[in-house]
Structure formats: structure tokens, C-alpha cells
Scaffold this active site. Sequence first.
Site, PDB file in Angstrom:
ATOM      1  N   HIS A 139       0.836  -1.207   0.000  1.00 53.87           N
ATOM      2  CA  HIS A 139       0.000   0.000   0.000  1.00 53.87           C
ATOM      3  C   HIS A 139       0.871   1.257   0.000  1.00 53.87           C
ATOM      4  O   HIS A 139       0.628   2.194  -0.771  1.00 53.87           O
ATOM      5  CB  HIS A 139      -0.916  -0.012   1.232  1.00 53.87           C
ATOM      6  CG  HIS A 139      -1.706   1.248   1.408  1.00 53.87           C
ATOM      7  ND1 HIS A 139      -2.738   1.622   0.561  1.00 53.87           N
ATOM      8  CD2 HIS A 139      -1.611   2.245   2.334  1.00 53.87           C
ATOM      9  CE1 HIS A 139      -3.246   2.781   0.965  1.00 53.87           C
ATOM     10  NE2 HIS A 139      -2.578   3.181   2.031  1.00 53.87           N
ATOM     11  N   GLU A 205     -10.680   2.111   3.448  1.00 55.54           N
ATOM     12  CA  GLU A 205      -9.386   1.449   3.622  1.00 55.54           C
ATOM     13  C   GLU A 205      -9.630   0.145   4.361  1.00 55.54           C
ATOM     14  O   GLU A 205     -10.252   0.132   5.434  1.00 55.54           O
ATOM     15  CB  GLU A 205      -8.397   2.336   4.390  1.00 55.54           C
ATOM     16  CG  GLU A 205      -7.908   3.498   3.529  1.00 55.54           C
ATOM     17  CD  GLU A 205      -6.739   4.266   4.133  1.00 55.54           C
ATOM     18  OE1 GLU A 205      -6.673   4.380   5.378  1.00 55.54           O
ATOM     19  OE2 GLU A 205      -5.897   4.764   3.363  1.00 55.54           O
ATOM     20  N   ASP A 239     -11.220   2.371   7.524  1.00 54.54           N
ATOM     21  CA  ASP A 239     -10.766   3.730   7.812  1.00 54.54           C
ATOM     22  C   ASP A 239     -11.108   4.619   6.604  1.00 54.54           C
ATOM     23  O   ASP A 239     -10.281   4.862   5.735  1.00 54.54           O
ATOM     24  CB  ASP A 239      -9.256   3.702   8.072  1.00 54.54           C
ATOM     25  CG  ASP A 239      -8.760   5.026   8.608  1.00 54.54           C
ATOM     26  OD1 ASP A 239      -9.524   5.708   9.305  1.00 54.54           O
ATOM     27  OD2 ASP A 239      -7.597   5.364   8.321  1.00 54.54           O
ATOM     28  N   GLN A 246      -7.283  14.666   1.637  1.00 52.24           N
ATOM     29  CA  GLN A 246      -6.004  14.138   2.139  1.00 52.24           C
ATOM     30  C   GLN A 246      -4.824  14.680   1.341  1.00 52.24           C
ATOM     31  O   GLN A 246      -3.818  15.116   1.899  1.00 52.24           O
ATOM     32  CB  GLN A 246      -6.038  12.604   2.041  1.00 52.24           C
ATOM     33  CG  GLN A 246      -4.754  11.915   2.493  1.00 52.24           C
ATOM     34  CD  GLN A 246      -4.775  10.399   2.241  1.00 52.24           C
ATOM     35  OE1 GLN A 246      -5.746   9.849   1.738  1.00 52.24           O
ATOM     36  NE2 GLN A 246      -3.698   9.736   2.578  1.00 52.24           N
ATOM     37  N   THR A 263     -14.475   6.303  11.292  1.00 48.97           N
ATOM     38  CA  THR A 263     -13.751   5.045  11.153  1.00 48.97           C
ATOM     39  C   THR A 263     -14.683   3.962  11.679  1.00 48.97           C
ATOM     40  O   THR A 263     -15.168   4.064  12.800  1.00 48.97           O
ATOM     41  CB  THR A 263     -12.450   5.070  11.990  1.00 48.97           C
ATOM     42  OG1 THR A 263     -11.649   6.180  11.573  1.00 48.97           O
ATOM     43  CG2 THR A 263     -11.654   3.782  11.831  1.00 48.97           C
TER      44      THR A 263
HETATM   45 CA    CA Z   1      -5.704   4.373   7.374  1.00 53.15          CA
END
Ligand code: CA
Length: 422
Positions: A139, A205, A239, A246, A263
Site C-alpha cells: 500500500h 481502507e 478507515d 487528504q 472510522t
Molecule cells: Ca488508514
Amino acid sequence: MNNTALRSWVEIPENSDFPIQNLPFGIFKTTGTEPRPGVALGNMVIDLSVLAENSFFDVAEIPDPGVFFESTLNPFIALGRPAWKKVRQILQELFSESSEAIKGNAELTDAILIPMDNCEMLLPVEIPDYTDFYSSLEHATNVGIMFRGKDNALMPNWKHLPVGYHGRSGSIVVSGTDLHRPMGQTKADDADAPSYGPSKLMDFELEMGFIVGKETELGEVVSTENARDHIFGMVLCNDWSARDIQKWEYVPLGPFLGKNFGTSISPWIVTLEALEEFRVDGPAQDPKPLSYMKNPAKSTFDIQLEVLIQPEGKNESIICRSNFKHLYWSIDQQLAHQTVNGCNVRVGDMYASGTISGPTEDSYGSMLELSWRGSKTIKLQDGEERKFLKDNDTVILRGYCEKDGQRIGFGEVSGKLLPAKQ
Ligand code: CA
């Protein structure tokens, strides 16, 4: 190790995540009743408060059975591993085929075993602090290539320490909680100035988190060898991430509003005891970690993971299959690194793994990677396709261990992305 031959008198559906060898802990309530601790067994929830009322937990290892009437698991977890193991042992005895203690009493059985369908699951723990790591080499490499180019994909520190940041525990929600697409500030690559509006690049995520079971004092360091003493169990974790927010905000202090609007975690905490026989070695680590980060043998778990998207009114489609064992940094190393400077940890703290991507394109744990920043289309059933999430998409994460006919599962964490509140 689990006794794989153990069978319960409670009917366990084939392929259930919750056989008698699992016994994960959660907090549930039924209509008109208070939240209280329960344990999943097949399609039933064992009401621990009723067992406590009937004196099944009057043993030395559980000095205060009052913990089974609380609305979070924190007081129970704080009793420590001897109590966790004792409850597990008592439940395996009471619900094993050979035990008549409850089975013979229909009234008691009805009071103790509640159909899962009748239960509302709540956040299992009050979470004092939340750290999110970034521990998947695949990732970090993929995102690094997309954000900084191939030559700068991995920062110089990445293979020396588990990179992480402190998240917001207050916005951690239990599976089934819907979240609104966040509003925020973004700046397109070709724009002169930033603009304000709903995120256009909403993502999930695929992560897992571990829950701390034993606190430390300020100044105390947890070694990798002792880390397991401080970990109660694990959950699935989505998440949610707003990639455009971001990308604009993350330099130089890291993730902020693109991450902390929500989350989601699964409601059942699977204990390390239940996971023990699914331990495996993690990936080889080169360069060798510094001495305080020495990885114990079998520091990770073989946990199969999948992500599904379900558009409103449509079928769900699997878009990713990955495995927890791909992670470069182990949970032992994460906890050792978190505390190496004397930072304390508290019962109920959650430490998330970071996105768990595997080596192949169908094992990437985010839409950012699956669609390679929007340059590829992800095909779903019913003719649907995606690059990032659309409003009213439901994202579902599932996870389970399977070996020699035994399955220990985590259930699922799901959540729907509602339109932005403007
Ligand atoms: Ca994360």
C-alpha cells in the site's frame, strides 16, 4: 491452542464465523433493555449478565462479576488475561456437547441465548486513543508512486519504523453506522486556488485494529516480546478516506480531516487466544529492524480479508481479496514502537494496521489503488462501475481464518456513505 474436536449443543451453521472455538466479545442490547456484554456463538448471543446473575462467574479469576452488567467491555478487559481466559474456559465448558448445566433448563437457556437477529450491536469498547499505522509495504509503495513518483515512493524511514499518526477515537463507530460524505477543502492539480465542497474522491481502507487489554504507565516501554500481554483482541476496521482532502492537507504533518470524519469497526472483538493457531511468520524484513523492534516468531496471523461494495438497491460485489499476513510490520512491533518513547497505552485503545494491500492488483485494499487514482474502472455486478465511492454505496469488510476445517471469523463491518450535509 483450540480444541478443534469441541462441539457445542448450540446449533452452529456451517461456515459460521462463530464456532465454540471463537467466542468473541461484544456489547449488545435488545428492545427495551440496557447495553451489556455478550459473546457470539453461531447465530446466538450469549448474555453474560444472565450467566453472572446465575453465579456462573463466581471464581477467583473474576473478582468482580459486575463487569458483565456494564455498557462497555473496558471494565471486563481491565481484569486482565486470567479473567479473559477463565470466561473463555467457562463458556467452552457450559456450551460443549457434554455439559448439561444450561442445556437441561429451558427457561435458563432462553434467558442466556438471544438470537443475534434480535440484538443491536454497539461499540464494544470505549476507545481512549486511536493510532493508525501505515504498515503495508504494498500500500505504501502504491500510494507513494501515485503521490510522489516511483523514485520517491517509500520515504527513507519506512523500512525502519512503522509509520503512524494519532487519529480521533471519538469518530470511531460500530458497523451499521452510516456516514456522510465529508465537506472540505481540496485543490485540483490544475486549479490555481483551493475550493470548498463535498469530497469527490471518497474511499474505504481495508484495515484491522487491535484493542489494548493492559495499560502501561507513562515512561513504561513495551518490548516486542511482551506486546502480546497487552493485546486483548482484534477487529475489522474501515478507515474511510477522502483522497482529495487528504492530498491537499497532508504535507507536512500527515492525515487530518481527510480521515477523521469516521472510522468503522466490527462489533465483535476476536481474542488472541482464539487466533493463536492461525499465527504465521510475517514477511522477511530487510534491513534488519533495530534491536527494540526485533520481531518475535509467528508475529502475525493468516486472516483472509475481502471488501464488497453494494450500490443502493443492487447486489454486493467483491472488489478485493487480501490477507492480514501481508503486513510488513507486526502488531508486536507496532505496540513496541508506540511505547518506545514512554507514551502510555490504555485499556480499550485501538491501533489500526493501515490499509492491507497484497501483492496482486485484485488484493489492493483501497479504491485509490484498485482504480489506480481513477485511471482504471472497477467493474461491479448489475452493470455498475466505480472509480471511487458514490453516494449511498455500502462498503462491507469481512474476515476469517480457516485451517483444517476450522473457521474463526470476525463477522463484518459495513457502513453506507450518505450524501454530504451541505
Ligand atoms: Ca488508514
